[in-house]
Design a protein around this motif. Structure first.
Motif, mmCIF file in Angstrom:
data_model
loop_
_atom_site.group_PDB
_atom_site.id
_atom_site.type_symbol
_atom_site.label_atom_id
_atom_site.label_comp_id
_atom_site.label_asym_id
_atom_site.label_seq_id
_atom_site.Cartn_x
_atom_site.Cartn_y
_atom_site.Cartn_z
ATOM 1 N N LYS A 22 0.837 -1.207 0.000
ATOM 2 C CA LYS A 22 0.000 0.000 0.000
ATOM 3 C C LYS A 22 0.872 1.258 0.000
ATOM 4 C CE LYS A 22 -4.350 -1.588 1.763
ATOM 5 N NZ LYS A 22 -5.309 -1.657 2.840
ATOM 6 N N LEU B 199 1.191 4.101 -3.089
ATOM 7 C CA LEU B 199 1.021 5.543 -2.901
ATOM 8 C C LEU B 199 2.214 6.331 -3.407
ATOM 9 C CD1 LEU B 199 -0.539 6.002 0.661
ATOM 10 C CD2 LEU B 199 -1.526 6.667 -1.513
ATOM 11 N N ASN C 54 4.002 9.436 -6.443
ATOM 12 C CA ASN C 54 4.240 10.703 -5.756
ATOM 13 C C ASN C 54 5.190 10.464 -4.585
ATOM 14 O OD1 ASN C 54 4.228 13.172 -4.558
ATOM 15 N ND2 ASN C 54 2.014 13.242 -4.179
ATOM 16 N N LEU D 11 5.154 12.483 -0.983
ATOM 17 C CA LEU D 11 4.236 12.328 0.154
ATOM 18 C C LEU D 11 5.057 12.174 1.434
ATOM 19 C CD1 LEU D 11 1.518 9.808 -1.113
ATOM 20 C CD2 LEU D 11 1.205 12.228 -0.627
ATOM 21 N N GLU E 73 1.515 12.111 6.023
ATOM 22 C CA GLU E 73 0.454 12.041 5.016
ATOM 23 C C GLU E 73 0.145 10.586 4.661
ATOM 24 O OE1 GLU E 73 1.464 16.344 2.906
ATOM 25 O OE2 GLU E 73 2.072 14.487 1.916
ATOM 26 N N ALA F 213 -1.716 8.951 7.464
ATOM 27 C CA ALA F 213 -3.131 9.352 7.491
ATOM 28 C C ALA F 213 -3.913 8.609 6.424
ATOM 29 C CB ALA F 213 -3.259 10.857 7.280
ATOM 30 N N MET F 214 -3.349 8.525 5.232
ATOM 31 C CA MET F 214 -4.090 7.930 4.117
ATOM 32 C C MET F 214 -4.247 6.426 4.262
ATOM 33 S SD MET F 214 -2.358 10.215 1.149
ATOM 34 C CE MET F 214 -3.319 9.840 -0.278
ATOM 35 N N SER G 198 -4.390 5.051 7.344
ATOM 36 C CA SER G 198 -4.903 4.824 8.675
ATOM 37 C C SER G 198 -3.901 3.996 9.491
ATOM 38 C CB SER G 198 -6.238 4.072 8.565
ATOM 39 O OG SER G 198 -7.081 4.417 9.585
ATOM 40 N N LYS H 10 -18.246 24.604 -10.201
ATOM 41 C CA LYS H 10 -17.545 24.770 -8.925
ATOM 42 C C LYS H 10 -18.327 24.201 -7.747
ATOM 43 C CE LYS H 10 -14.030 28.139 -9.450
ATOM 44 N NZ LYS H 10 -13.529 29.490 -9.201
ATOM 45 N N VAL H 11 -19.634 24.283 -7.822
ATOM 46 C CA VAL H 11 -20.449 23.691 -6.772
ATOM 47 C C VAL H 11 -21.580 22.910 -7.423
ATOM 48 C CG1 VAL H 11 -21.860 24.120 -4.735
ATOM 49 C CG2 VAL H 11 -20.004 25.666 -5.278
#
Lengths: 389, 160
Positions: B4, B8, B12, B15, B19, B22-23, B25, B157-158
């Motif tokens: 895992k 990730l 990238n 990271l 971070e 957190a991602m 857990s 945007k929303v």
């Protein structure tokens, strides 16, 4: 001149936060976490199938209920996921988004005065659809203390002799709440005892982060009284293709089809060909996107909690729903100040019902880069508010 | 957890440990320990930066060279490969199935440097039978990244 409008339609209030949205769209440099759709493109093999259908000149109508090939894939999918069978020819139909199916189901099931139970906060269209169908919407206010799940107590409180339909909007937009098997098990006897029907909107079911999502149709006797609604928008990142579907007992479905054939004729054929590919070969894409949302979900919850915000863990959809009650502002005020002072757009919880007051909907369907930037700005804003109090 | 973490950071490597924790857990200490472990075991072999050199003033080229060799007695492909990858010009080297044996990738050199490498170093090697040099004209996608793509978020945007 006479009033050109139908009284019922005229009586439906436009969403109160339109004004807020206008400010957001005018603010060029704002980072928005306000979008209710995936940030992925539709996987290429699915797009290509749509393109191929155009190249082959498949630009005709499909049958009213949708391509039979697609309906067969749909019922196979429901069978695979929930062990429940529907007849592709008479118990499944393809609609223009899940939202059309919601509208149809309400129109064919409600008589004037019939009450519709709508757990809130939830997606904005249930209530006006109920009204347009002549029904009477009755809100069930869910609470953060129950992780925004529907409890038997809350359900029982709102059932009256006029109650006909219960909407089950899980996994939920905006809260991210889910109903697990045990949660459903507790409300099913009540539904049966009071002879209610269910509109189960499972559009986010593939985006569940606590194992496979359960559906109310899995329980004995429930398939007969449920309209199961799902679609391609969220699971396969196909919002713009406008494609959803409904499975229901023959009697209800044929009535829905009657309305659909007069108002819509059929869902877009190009989208239907793409959707066949999605159901046949898209499982890997769904898993990949779910994994990516899950990483971002955990990151965002962790950051929000890290800045001291109260935030229950959402196990579905792509939203988190933190509380801002401690700051002594309304959701609308908080969102507007956050937008003006830090240029981050989020949606006030009240957009999804009055009981959304005190909460914000934050979408994490954004790149990690945008999320990091936006969360740092929120952190600054929250820090400033905490410093003042 | 290792797979895992790798999934990730594969796309990238910037990271941070908090971070990633957190991602996934997971606990930060555990993530840090696993990363260090994978570095030691050479599962993580380096952290590189993807650069679009075309956007700089640099005018160097990338080349792909197909190489046919004759493995000598007592000296399989591995030891020929070792003689090739020692050259600092070689960016990547792969043993291939099919019509030729090795692919040699050369990155960021001038045409002259590539020509010199092939004619002076690679071709004269005893085991090398022949070479075919291809120059990269344009990179569209590399390491899963579309090179020239700057995507605007075109969503509203929303939306509810």
């Amino acid at each position: 001149m006479r009033n050109p409008l139908n009284q019922t339609i005229a009586g439906i209030q436009p969403s109160g936060i339109r004004k807020f949205f206008d400010i957001v769209s005018e603010m060029e440099d704002a980072i928005s976490l306000g979008v209710g759709e995936p940030d992925f493109d539709t996987p290429w093999h699915i797009r290509e199938e749509g393109i191929y259908s155009l190249e082959k000149g498949r630009t005709f109508y499909s049958s009213n209920s949708g391509l039979l090939e697609l309906r067969r894939e749909i019922v196979a999918y429901v069978q695979r996921n929930h062990g429940v069978s529907y007849d592709a020819k008479s118990e499944a139909m393809v609609t223009v988004g899940g939202s059309e199916a919601i509208d149809l189901a309400m129109r064919v099931m409600l008589d004037p005065g019939d009450e519709v139970l709508i757990p809130q906060p939830s997606y904005v269209s249930y209530l006006p659809c109920a009204v347009m169908a002549g029904g009477v919407p009755v809100s069930i206010e869910l609470s953060a203390e129950d992780d925004f799940r529907l409890t038997p107590e809350k359900l029982l409180q709102k059932i009256s002799p006029r109650t006909k339909l219960l909407v089950l909007p899980f996994p939920n937009n905006p809260t991210g709440a889910i109903m697990e098997y045990e949660d459903l098990e507790r409300i099913v006897p009540i539904i049966k005892e009071h002879d209610l029907f269910v509109l189960s909107d499972e559009i986010y079911s593939e985006l569940s982060y606590k194992g496979k999502a359960s559906s109310v149709i899995e329980f004995p006797g429930m398939r007969e009284r449920t309209v199961y609604i799902n679609g391609f928008s969220k699971a396969y990142a196909m919002t713009g293709w406008r494609l959803g579907y409904a499975c229901a007992p023959r009697e209800i479905l044929s009535a829905m089809l009657k309305l659909h054939q007069f108002a819509i004729m059929c869902a877009p054929t190009t989208s239907q060909y793409a959707a066949v590919e999605a159901l046949k070969h898209g499982e890997i894409d769904v898993a990949r996107m779910r994994e990516s949302y899950n990483e971002r979900r955990l990151y965002v919850v962790n950051r929000l909690r890290g800045m001291g915000m109260e935030c229950f863990e959402p196990f579905g959809a792509f939203y988190v729903f933190p509380s801002i009650r401690e700051f002594g502002m309304t959701s609308g005020e908080f969102a507007e100040r956050l937008l003006r002072e830090e240029k981050v757009a989020v949606v006030p919880g009240t957009a999804f019902g009055d009981c959304g007051e005190g909460f914000l909907r934050i979408s994490y369907a954004y790149s990690l880069r945008d999320l990091k930037k936006a969360l740092s700005r929120i952190e600054k804003f929250v820090g400033r508010l905490k410093g003042q109090s | 957890m290792r797979e895992k973490i790798l999934a990730l950071i594969e796309n990238n490597s910037r990271l941070t440990v908090p971070e990633i924790a957190a991602m996934l857990s997971a606990r930060e200490e555990d993530v840090a320990r696993e990363i260090e472990g994978m570095e030691d075991e050479h599962i993580i072999c380096g952290y590189h930066t993807m650069i679009n050199w075309d956007k700089t003033k640099d005018e160097r080229v990338d080349a792909l060279i197909e190489v046919k060799v004759t493995p000598q007695r007592g000296m399989g492909f591995d030891s020929i490969a070792e003689r090739i990858f020692q050259y600092e010009e070689v960016d990547s080297l792969f043993l291939m199935s099919g019509a030729f044996d090795f692919t040699v990738m050369i990155k960021g050199k001038t045409m002259k440097e590539v020509a010199n490498f092939v004619s002076m170093k690679l071709s004269p090697m005893e085991s090398v039978l022949s070479t075919a040099t291809h120059f990269v004209l344009k990179r569209y996608k590399d390491h899963g990244t579309i090179i020239d793509e700057v995507r605007e978020d075109e969503r509203m945007k929303v939306s509810l």
